[in-house]
Motif scaffolding. Structure first.
Motif, PDB file in Angstrom:
ATOM      1  N   SER A 217       0.395  -2.020  -6.606  1.00 47.63           N
ATOM      2  CA  SER A 217       1.599  -1.560  -6.928  1.00 47.63           C
ATOM      3  C   SER A 217       2.706  -1.887  -5.656  1.00 47.63           C
ATOM      4  O   SER A 217       3.623  -2.425  -5.843  1.00 47.63           O
ATOM      5  N   ASP A 218       1.512  -1.173  -4.169  1.00 49.86           N
ATOM      6  CA  ASP A 218       2.668  -1.454  -3.324  1.00 49.86           C
ATOM      7  C   ASP A 218       2.479  -3.155  -2.434  1.00 49.86           C
ATOM      8  O   ASP A 218       4.039  -2.850  -2.201  1.00 49.86           O
ATOM      9  N   ILE A 219       1.903  -3.308  -2.581  1.00 46.15           N
ATOM     10  CA  ILE A 219       2.329  -5.034  -2.312  1.00 46.15           C
ATOM     11  C   ILE A 219       3.511  -5.316  -3.147  1.00 46.15           C
ATOM     12  O   ILE A 219       4.166  -6.892  -2.515  1.00 46.15           O
ATOM     13  N   LYS A 220       2.927  -5.386  -4.192  1.00 48.68           N
ATOM     14  CA  LYS A 220       4.115  -6.302  -5.466  1.00 48.68           C
ATOM     15  C   LYS A 220       5.134  -5.153  -5.088  1.00 48.68           C
ATOM     16  O   LYS A 220       6.419  -6.010  -5.494  1.00 48.68           O
ATOM     17  N   PHE A 221       6.029  -4.617  -4.774  1.00 45.21           N
ATOM     18  CA  PHE A 221       6.865  -3.228  -5.017  1.00 45.21           C
ATOM     19  C   PHE A 221       7.784  -4.041  -3.928  1.00 45.21           C
ATOM     20  O   PHE A 221       8.579  -4.736  -3.958  1.00 45.21           O
ATOM     21  N   ALA A 222       6.839  -4.351  -2.525  1.00 46.23           N
ATOM     22  CA  ALA A 222       7.665  -5.297  -1.565  1.00 46.23           C
ATOM     23  C   ALA A 222       7.759  -6.807  -1.734  1.00 46.23           C
ATOM     24  O   ALA A 222       9.460  -6.849  -1.350  1.00 46.23           O
ATOM     25  N   GLU A 223       6.825  -7.490  -2.663  1.00 45.30           N
ATOM     26  CA  GLU A 223       7.194  -8.743  -2.718  1.00 45.30           C
ATOM     27  C   GLU A 223       8.462  -8.048  -3.725  1.00 45.30           C
ATOM     28  O   GLU A 223       9.673  -8.956  -3.819  1.00 45.30           O
ATOM     29  N   ASN A 224       8.807  -7.277  -5.216  1.00 48.46           N
ATOM     30  CA  ASN A 224      10.067  -7.131  -5.397  1.00 48.46           C
ATOM     31  C   ASN A 224      11.549  -6.917  -4.985  1.00 48.46           C
ATOM     32  O   ASN A 224      12.444  -7.156  -5.450  1.00 48.46           O
ATOM     33  N   LEU A 225      11.313  -6.202  -3.538  1.00 52.26           N
ATOM     34  CA  LEU A 225      12.290  -5.916  -2.598  1.00 52.26           C
ATOM     35  C   LEU A 225      12.638  -6.619  -1.779  1.00 52.26           C
ATOM     36  O   LEU A 225      13.786  -7.274  -1.043  1.00 52.26           O
ATOM     37  N   ARG A 226      11.804  -7.685  -1.809  1.00 52.39           N
ATOM     38  CA  ARG A 226      11.426  -9.077   0.005  1.00 52.39           C
ATOM     39  C   ARG A 226      11.245  -8.850   0.607  1.00 52.39           C
ATOM     40  O   ARG A 226      12.662  -8.952   1.396  1.00 52.39           O
ATOM     41  N   VAL A 227      10.707  -7.354   0.670  1.00 55.27           N
ATOM     42  CA  VAL A 227      10.750  -6.919   2.496  1.00 55.27           C
ATOM     43  C   VAL A 227       9.276  -6.648   3.199  1.00 55.27           C
ATOM     44  O   VAL A 227       8.043  -7.844   1.700  1.00 55.27           O
ATOM     45  N   GLU A 228       9.471  -7.436   4.283  1.00 57.57           N
ATOM     46  CA  GLU A 228       7.581  -7.765   4.495  1.00 57.57           C
ATOM     47  C   GLU A 228       6.767  -6.084   4.653  1.00 57.57           C
ATOM     48  O   GLU A 228       7.263  -5.019   4.836  1.00 57.57           O
ATOM     49  N   PHE A 229       5.591  -6.391   4.060  1.00 59.88           N
ATOM     50  CA  PHE A 229       3.973  -5.843   3.594  1.00 59.88           C
ATOM     51  C   PHE A 229       3.332  -5.570   4.635  1.00 59.88           C
ATOM     52  O   PHE A 229       2.999  -6.430   5.679  1.00 59.88           O
ATOM     53  N   LYS A 230       3.259  -4.284   5.303  1.00 55.45           N
ATOM     54  CA  LYS A 230       2.163  -3.992   5.704  1.00 55.45           C
ATOM     55  C   LYS A 230       1.355  -2.723   5.535  1.00 55.45           C
ATOM     56  O   LYS A 230       1.698  -2.318   4.590  1.00 55.45           O
ATOM     57  N   HIS A 231      -0.459  -3.419   5.938  1.00 51.33           N
ATOM     58  CA  HIS A 231      -1.103  -1.960   5.366  1.00 51.33           C
ATOM     59  C   HIS A 231      -1.020  -1.028   6.097  1.00 51.33           C
ATOM     60  O   HIS A 231      -0.122  -1.153   7.902  1.00 51.33           O
ATOM     61  N   PRO A 232      -1.269   0.703   5.784  1.00 51.50           N
ATOM     62  CA  PRO A 232      -1.628   1.344   6.835  1.00 51.50           C
ATOM     63  C   PRO A 232      -2.656   1.478   8.236  1.00 51.50           C
ATOM     64  O   PRO A 232      -1.108   1.430   9.260  1.00 51.50           O
ATOM     65  N   GLU A 233      -3.204   0.025   8.175  1.00 51.34           N
ATOM     66  CA  GLU A 233      -3.806  -0.136   9.400  1.00 51.34           C
ATOM     67  C   GLU A 233      -3.530  -1.328  10.479  1.00 51.34           C
ATOM     68  O   GLU A 233      -3.418  -0.766  11.993  1.00 51.34           O
ATOM     69  N   GLU A 234      -2.246  -1.594   9.772  1.00 54.83           N
ATOM     70  CA  GLU A 234      -1.444  -2.775  10.686  1.00 54.83           C
ATOM     71  C   GLU A 234      -0.028  -1.365  11.563  1.00 54.83           C
ATOM     72  O   GLU A 234      -0.181  -2.288  12.767  1.00 54.83           O
ATOM     73  N   ILE A 235      -0.095  -0.493  10.631  1.00 61.39           N
ATOM     74  CA  ILE A 235       0.764  -0.188  11.628  1.00 61.39           C
ATOM     75  C   ILE A 235       0.530   1.678  12.486  1.00 61.39           C
ATOM     76  O   ILE A 235       0.903   1.714  13.823  1.00 61.39           O
ATOM     77  N   PHE A 236      -0.774   2.360  11.646  1.00 54.97           N
ATOM     78  CA  PHE A 236      -0.758   3.341  12.475  1.00 54.97           C
ATOM     79  C   PHE A 236      -2.070   2.992  13.211  1.00 54.97           C
ATOM     80  O   PHE A 236      -3.139   3.974  14.062  1.00 54.97           O
ATOM     81  N   LYS A 237      -2.311   1.464  13.419  1.00 58.57           N
ATOM     82  CA  LYS A 237      -3.840   2.016  14.859  1.00 58.57           C
ATOM     83  C   LYS A 237      -3.035   1.189  16.111  1.00 58.57           C
ATOM     84  O   LYS A 237      -3.916   1.002  16.791  1.00 58.57           O
ATOM     85  N   GLY A 238      -1.884   0.557  16.292  1.00 60.33           N
ATOM     86  CA  GLY A 238      -0.864  -0.145  17.297  1.00 60.33           C
ATOM     87  C   GLY A 238      -1.090   1.454  18.669  1.00 60.33           C
ATOM     88  O   GLY A 238      -1.532   2.770  18.465  1.00 60.33           O
TER      89      GLY A 238
END
Length: 238
Positions: A217-238
């Protein structure tokens, strides 16, 4: 309390009572959007998916040196035009009546979540720029057919839409539409000026359709918003 709570049959939202004044120009505001459970917070109790009580939660830690809260503070500290918004499906919460056990537990949890942010010494940089929206479950008292639904005091525009419960749940974008309206009401000085431009930086969530994910549902939500999708590990491990 730092936020105003609004509880409707189909939507729960916590919006800043005093949104921070932001000096934006024609470039607009930068929106950083997140899921809540298992993205920013998780239960304290081990090996369970959902919190057992309003106090059974903690900020997650994908990086041994920083919590998810630390990263949220970094966003607002480093980007003067940043707005943070959280969109969450809450399929175990029923808001009719508002005093239901599930609704009370969820809203109390969010109040404690907001209190933890406000009480942090860095809280003033985040609280007035944080918006939260949740989509509860359709109560059995509201039929699932296409008949008109009446929500006393909720406005005629909602009453005319029998599919409002489905439209506000991810992956549909109804929660984002309510957020856009609230931003306009809070920051647009006059109707004579153009609408505020919202630059969606990304949407981050854990329901990405991976092998062990419970949903996509999260990745599809981003697609419907036409927004770049990120996994939590991509944002919170940097």
């Amino acid at each position: 309390m730092s936020h105003k709570s609004t509880i409707l049959p189909f939507l729960i939202k916590f919006t800043p009572k005093f949104p921070q004044s932001i000096d934006y120009d024609e470039h607009g505001l930068n929106v950083y959007a997140f899921d809540l459970d298992h993205t920013i917070i998780k239960p304290k109790s081990p090996n369970i998916k959902f919190s057992r009580s309003a106090t059974d939660w903690q900020f997650m830690n994908f990086n041994s040196n920083k919590s998810t809260l630390d990263y949220l503070f970094n966003i607002t500290n480093n980007d003067p035009t940043a707005i943070i918004v959280i969109f969450s499906n809450q399929g175990g919460v029923i808001t009719v009546p508002r005093t239901s056990k599930s609704c009370t537990k969820y809203t109390n949890k969010i109040l404690l979540f907001l209190k933890a942010i406000k009480n942090d010494e860095r809280g003033e940089t985040l609280s007035p720029r944080l918006w939260l929206y949740a989509a509860p479950k359709r109560p059995k008292t509201f039929a699932t057919n296409n008949c008109k639904i009446t929500f006393p005091g909720s406005g005629e525009s909602y009453n005319n839409d029998p599919n409002i419960f489905e439209k506000v749940r991810k992956p549909m974008t109804g929660m984002a539409e309510f957020f856009k309206r609230d931003i306009e009401d809070s920051y647009r000085i006059s109707e004579s000026i153009p609408p505020i431009k919202l630059n969606w930086v990304y949407y981050c969530g854990d329901a990405a359709g991976r092998k062990n994910d419970f949903s996509d549902s999260d990745i599809k939500f981003a697609e419907n918003l036409r927004v770049e999708f990120k996994h939590p590990e991509e944002i919170f491990k940097g």
